[in-house]
Design a protein around this motif. Structure first.
Motif, PDB file in Angstrom:
ATOM      1  N   VAL A  34       1.368  -2.990   7.337  1.00 23.72           N
ATOM      2  CA  VAL A  34       2.230  -2.139   7.383  1.00 23.72           C
ATOM      3  C   VAL A  34       0.252  -1.193   8.646  1.00 23.72           C
ATOM      4  N   GLY A  35       1.172  -0.391   9.432  1.00 19.65           N
ATOM      5  CA  GLY A  35       0.487   0.115  10.091  1.00 19.65           C
ATOM      6  C   GLY A  35      -0.386   0.711  10.279  1.00 19.65           C
ATOM      7  N   ASP A  36      -1.151   0.897  11.169  1.00 14.61           N
ATOM      8  CA  ASP A  36      -2.423   2.002  10.567  1.00 14.61           C
ATOM      9  C   ASP A  36      -2.278   3.072  10.251  1.00 14.61           C
ATOM     10  N   LYS A  37      -1.749   3.394  11.156  1.00 12.81           N
ATOM     11  CA  LYS A  37      -0.808   5.209  11.152  1.00 12.81           C
ATOM     12  C   LYS A  37      -0.307   5.139  10.486  1.00 12.81           C
ATOM     13  N   ALA A  38       0.815   4.373   9.587  1.00 14.50           N
ATOM     14  CA  ALA A  38       1.424   4.672   8.032  1.00 14.50           C
ATOM     15  C   ALA A  38      -0.102   5.247   7.122  1.00 14.50           C
ATOM     16  N   LEU A  39      -0.658   4.283   7.397  1.00 19.56           N
ATOM     17  CA  LEU A  39      -1.952   4.193   6.031  1.00 19.56           C
ATOM     18  C   LEU A  39      -2.455   5.429   6.678  1.00 19.56           C
ATOM     19  N   MET A  40      -3.009   5.723   7.786  1.00 25.36           N
ATOM     20  CA  MET A  40      -3.834   7.008   8.010  1.00 25.36           C
ATOM     21  C   MET A  40      -3.086   8.494   7.448  1.00 25.36           C
ATOM     22  N   MET A  55      -3.724  -9.724   4.505  1.00 23.69           N
ATOM     23  CA  MET A  55      -3.847  -8.709   5.458  1.00 23.69           C
ATOM     24  C   MET A  55      -5.132  -7.744   4.711  1.00 23.69           C
ATOM     25  N   ASN A  56      -6.202  -7.920   4.507  1.00 20.56           N
ATOM     26  CA  ASN A  56      -7.199  -6.988   4.788  1.00 20.56           C
ATOM     27  C   ASN A  56      -6.923  -5.251   5.764  1.00 20.56           C
ATOM     28  N   LYS A  57      -7.325  -4.232   5.535  1.00 13.91           N
ATOM     29  CA  LYS A  57      -8.286  -3.378   6.502  1.00 13.91           C
ATOM     30  C   LYS A  57      -9.177  -2.640   5.561  1.00 13.91           C
ATOM     31  N   ILE A  58     -10.016  -2.539   6.024  1.00 10.49           N
ATOM     32  CA  ILE A  58     -10.975  -1.116   6.034  1.00 10.49           C
ATOM     33  C   ILE A  58     -10.789   0.479   6.450  1.00 10.49           C
ATOM     34  N   LEU A  59     -10.693   1.319   5.863  1.00  7.41           N
ATOM     35  CA  LEU A  59     -10.107   2.396   6.533  1.00  7.41           C
ATOM     36  C   LEU A  59     -11.191   3.602   5.640  1.00  7.41           C
ATOM     37  N   LYS A  60     -12.330   3.600   7.165  1.00  6.65           N
ATOM     38  CA  LYS A  60     -12.962   4.675   6.804  1.00  6.65           C
ATOM     39  C   LYS A  60     -13.069   5.862   6.992  1.00  6.65           C
ATOM     40  N   ILE A  61     -13.059   7.125   5.855  1.00  4.03           N
ATOM     41  CA  ILE A  61     -12.850   7.632   5.496  1.00  4.03           C
ATOM     42  C   ILE A  61     -13.303   9.193   5.185  1.00  4.03           C
ATOM     43  N   LEU A 107       2.182   3.436  -0.840  1.00  6.04           N
ATOM     44  CA  LEU A 107       2.987   2.885   0.823  1.00  6.04           C
ATOM     45  C   LEU A 107       3.334   1.327   0.250  1.00  6.04           C
ATOM     46  N   PRO A 108       4.994   1.065   0.002  1.00  5.18           N
ATOM     47  CA  PRO A 108       5.184  -0.124  -0.220  1.00  5.18           C
ATOM     48  C   PRO A 108       4.497  -1.013   0.978  1.00  5.18           C
ATOM     49  N   GLY A 109       4.514  -2.224   0.858  1.00  8.19           N
ATOM     50  CA  GLY A 109       3.720  -3.277   1.743  1.00  8.19           C
ATOM     51  C   GLY A 109       1.348  -3.440   1.223  1.00  8.19           C
ATOM     52  N   VAL A 110       1.021  -2.201   0.411  1.00  8.24           N
ATOM     53  CA  VAL A 110       0.164  -2.172  -0.052  1.00  8.24           C
ATOM     54  C   VAL A 110      -0.120  -3.257  -1.206  1.00  8.24           C
ATOM     55  N   ALA A 111      -0.569  -3.698  -1.810  1.00  5.40           N
ATOM     56  CA  ALA A 111      -1.099  -4.795  -3.049  1.00  5.40           C
ATOM     57  C   ALA A 111      -2.303  -4.006  -3.918  1.00  5.40           C
ATOM     58  N   GLU A 112      -2.888  -3.682  -2.808  1.00  6.44           N
ATOM     59  CA  GLU A 112      -4.295  -3.338  -3.638  1.00  6.44           C
ATOM     60  C   GLU A 112      -5.343  -2.499  -3.192  1.00  6.44           C
ATOM     61  N   VAL A 113      -6.120  -1.427  -3.315  1.00  7.15           N
ATOM     62  CA  VAL A 113      -6.807  -0.590  -2.893  1.00  7.15           C
ATOM     63  C   VAL A 113      -8.190  -0.700  -3.306  1.00  7.15           C
ATOM     64  N   LYS A 114      -9.295  -1.088  -3.135  1.00  8.33           N
ATOM     65  CA  LYS A 114     -10.259  -0.984  -3.676  1.00  8.33           C
ATOM     66  C   LYS A 114     -11.483   0.738  -2.493  1.00  8.33           C
TER      67      LYS A 114
END
Ligand SMILES: [Cu+2]
Length: 69
Positions: free
Chosen positions: A49-55, A1-7, A26-33
């Motif tokens: 991985v929940g959005d809350k944890a990512l945020m 699953m991919n997610k885009i975080l606007k930061i 974070l455990p569960g995160v494979a790759e970040v660009k």
């Protein structure tokens, strides 16, 4: 699953590196660009991985997440 975080708050390569490191911790995160110019981070997840944890990890690193897609 991919997610885009606007930061918000990333102004240089160091900020981008800090965001990348925070998300990868974070455990569960494979790759970040991180796209500094666009102000977002593409996150590839190998587990749920929940959005809350990512945020939360991004905010703990000192930046603001204004959206998750
Ligand atoms: Cu910076």
């Amino acid at each position: 699953m991919n997610k885009i975080l606007k930061i918000e708050g990333m102004s240089c390569e160091n900020c981008a590196a800090a965001v990348e490191k925070a998300l990868l911790s974070l455990p569960g995160v494979a790759e970040v660009k991180v796209d500094l110019a666009a102000g977002n981070a593409a996150v590839m997840l190998q587990d749920l991985v929940g959005d809350k944890a990512l945020m939360l990890v991004v905010e703990e690193a000192g930046f603001e997440v204004v959206g998750v897609e």
